[in-house]
Design a protein around this motif. Structure first.
Motif, short mmCIF file in Angstrom:
data_model
loop_
_atom_site.label_atom_id
_atom_site.label_comp_id
_atom_site.label_asym_id
_atom_site.label_seq_id
_atom_site.Cartn_x
_atom_site.Cartn_y
_atom_site.Cartn_z
N GLU A 1 0.83 -1.21 0.00
CA GLU A 1 0.00 0.00 0.00
C GLU A 1 0.87 1.26 0.00
N GLU A 2 1.96 1.23 0.77
CA GLU A 2 2.85 2.39 0.81
C GLU A 2 3.62 2.53 -0.51
N LEU A 3 4.01 1.40 -1.11
CA LEU A 3 4.69 1.44 -2.41
C LEU A 3 3.76 2.08 -3.46
N ASP A 4 2.47 1.73 -3.40
CA ASP A 4 1.49 2.31 -4.33
C ASP A 4 1.35 3.82 -4.10
N THR A 5 1.24 4.23 -2.84
CA THR A 5 1.13 5.65 -2.50
C THR A 5 2.37 6.41 -2.96
N LEU A 6 3.54 5.82 -2.76
CA LEU A 6 4.79 6.46 -3.21
C LEU A 6 4.80 6.61 -4.73
N GLY A 7 4.25 5.63 -5.45
CA GLY A 7 4.16 5.72 -6.91
C GLY A 7 3.36 6.95 -7.32
N GLU A 8 2.23 7.17 -6.64
CA GLU A 8 1.39 8.35 -6.91
C GLU A 8 2.16 9.64 -6.60
N LYS A 9 2.85 9.66 -5.47
CA LYS A 9 3.61 10.84 -5.08
C LYS A 9 4.73 11.15 -6.08
N ILE A 10 5.39 10.10 -6.58
CA ILE A 10 6.47 10.28 -7.57
C ILE A 10 5.89 10.88 -8.85
N ARG A 11 4.76 10.32 -9.33
CA ARG A 11 4.14 10.86 -10.55
C ARG A 11 3.76 12.32 -10.37
N SER A 12 3.21 12.65 -9.22
CA SER A 12 2.81 14.02 -8.93
C SER A 12 4.03 14.94 -8.85
N ALA A 13 5.08 14.52 -8.18
CA ALA A 13 6.29 15.34 -8.02
C ALA A 13 6.93 15.64 -9.38
N LYS A 14 6.90 14.67 -10.31
CA LYS A 14 7.53 14.88 -11.61
C LYS A 14 6.82 15.97 -12.40
N LYS A 15 5.52 16.19 -12.13
CA LYS A 15 4.77 17.22 -12.85
C LYS A 15 5.22 18.62 -12.47
N THR A 16 5.69 18.83 -11.24
CA THR A 16 6.08 20.17 -10.79
C THR A 16 7.60 20.31 -10.62
N ALA A 17 8.34 19.25 -10.87
CA ALA A 17 9.79 19.26 -10.65
C ALA A 17 10.50 20.18 -11.63
N PRO A 18 11.68 20.66 -11.24
CA PRO A 18 12.50 21.43 -12.18
C PRO A 18 12.83 20.59 -13.42
N THR A 19 13.16 21.27 -14.51
CA THR A 19 13.51 20.59 -15.76
C THR A 19 14.95 20.87 -16.16
N ARG A 20 15.64 21.64 -15.32
CA ARG A 20 17.04 21.98 -15.59
C ARG A 20 17.86 21.61 -14.36
N PRO A 21 19.12 21.27 -14.57
CA PRO A 21 19.94 20.89 -13.42
C PRO A 21 20.20 22.08 -12.48
N HIS A 22 20.07 21.82 -11.20
CA HIS A 22 20.36 22.82 -10.16
C HIS A 22 21.26 22.13 -9.12
N PRO A 23 22.54 21.90 -9.47
CA PRO A 23 23.41 21.11 -8.60
C PRO A 23 23.57 21.67 -7.19
N LYS A 24 23.33 22.96 -7.00
CA LYS A 24 23.53 23.55 -5.68
C LYS A 24 22.25 23.54 -4.82
N SER A 25 21.12 23.05 -5.37
CA SER A 25 19.87 23.06 -4.60
C SER A 25 19.88 21.97 -3.54
N PRO A 26 19.08 22.16 -2.49
CA PRO A 26 18.99 21.12 -1.45
C PRO A 26 18.41 19.83 -2.02
N SER A 27 18.93 18.70 -1.55
CA SER A 27 18.46 17.41 -2.07
C SER A 27 17.78 16.58 -1.00
#
Length: 186
Positions: free
Chosen positions: A133-159
């Motif tokens: 169930e948690e793996l499924d929830t994480l899958g949803e969160k990953i898909r959602s995060a990719k929609k708003t994630a940066p599209t250019r490298p920001h090597p100095k940003s917090p990880s």
């Protein structure tokens, strides 16, 4: 990338296949061509989105569920840092430049080792340690995060959370605006 759905491991493994396919398309494109640069931009967009989503959601789960989770997550984040530095260098390098092909080879070597490590070591451990169930929830969160994630490298940003969860959507918005204006990723 990875629009198939499924749990976090299926989602990220789909991303991995798409990245490998993009590397193949880049290597098949005419050296120095605009197509090669366009494909490299597409690869950069996908790798950055994937990395940000992993850092926001996968690695905190790894830290929580695996006995050596902190060390594993730290290693994966260090891999991302090396990849982001290469992507930043690639972004500044024209497809006709001598360093372009060299950077693609270095990037492919680094990314392939990282993907193999996740798929052979990290994912099986997470599958064993984490409820479905948690793996499924994480899958949803990953898909959602990719929609708003940066599209250019920001090597100095917090990880790591919480800073990465707060800053990534804003950087993503700025990146997507720049992409729209320049036609990058089309």
């Amino acid at each position: 990338m990875g629009h198939g759905g499924g749990d976090v491991i299926q989602e990220l493994t789909t991303d991995h296949r798409e990245v490998a396919e993009l590397f193949g398309r880049i290597e098949g494109a005419v050296p120095g061509s605009e197509e090669r640069k366009r494909l490299a931009d597409e690869l950069t967009i996908e790798l950055v989105r994937h990395s940000v989503a992993e850092e926001q959601h996968l690695y905190p789960a790894v830290r929580k569920h695996l006995p050596d989770g902190d060390a594993l997550a730290d290693k994966e984040i260090a891999d991302h840092g090396r990849v982001e530095s290469l992507l930043k260098e690639l972004e500044k390098t024209g497809a006709g430049h001598l360093d372009f092909s060299h950077l693609i080879v270095k990037l492919r070597t680094e990314v392939t080792a990282h993907l193999r490590d996740e798929e052979n070591r990290l994912f099986p451990q997470l599958r064993d340690a984490c409820p479905q169930e948690e793996l499924d929830t994480l899958g949803e969160k990953i898909r959602s995060a990719k929609k708003t994630a940066p599209t250019r490298p920001h090597p100095k940003s917090p990880s790591t959370p919480p800073a990465n969860k707060l800053l990534a959507p804003g950087a993503g918005l700025v990146d997507r605006a720049r992409d729209f204006v320049t036609g990058r990723g089309k």
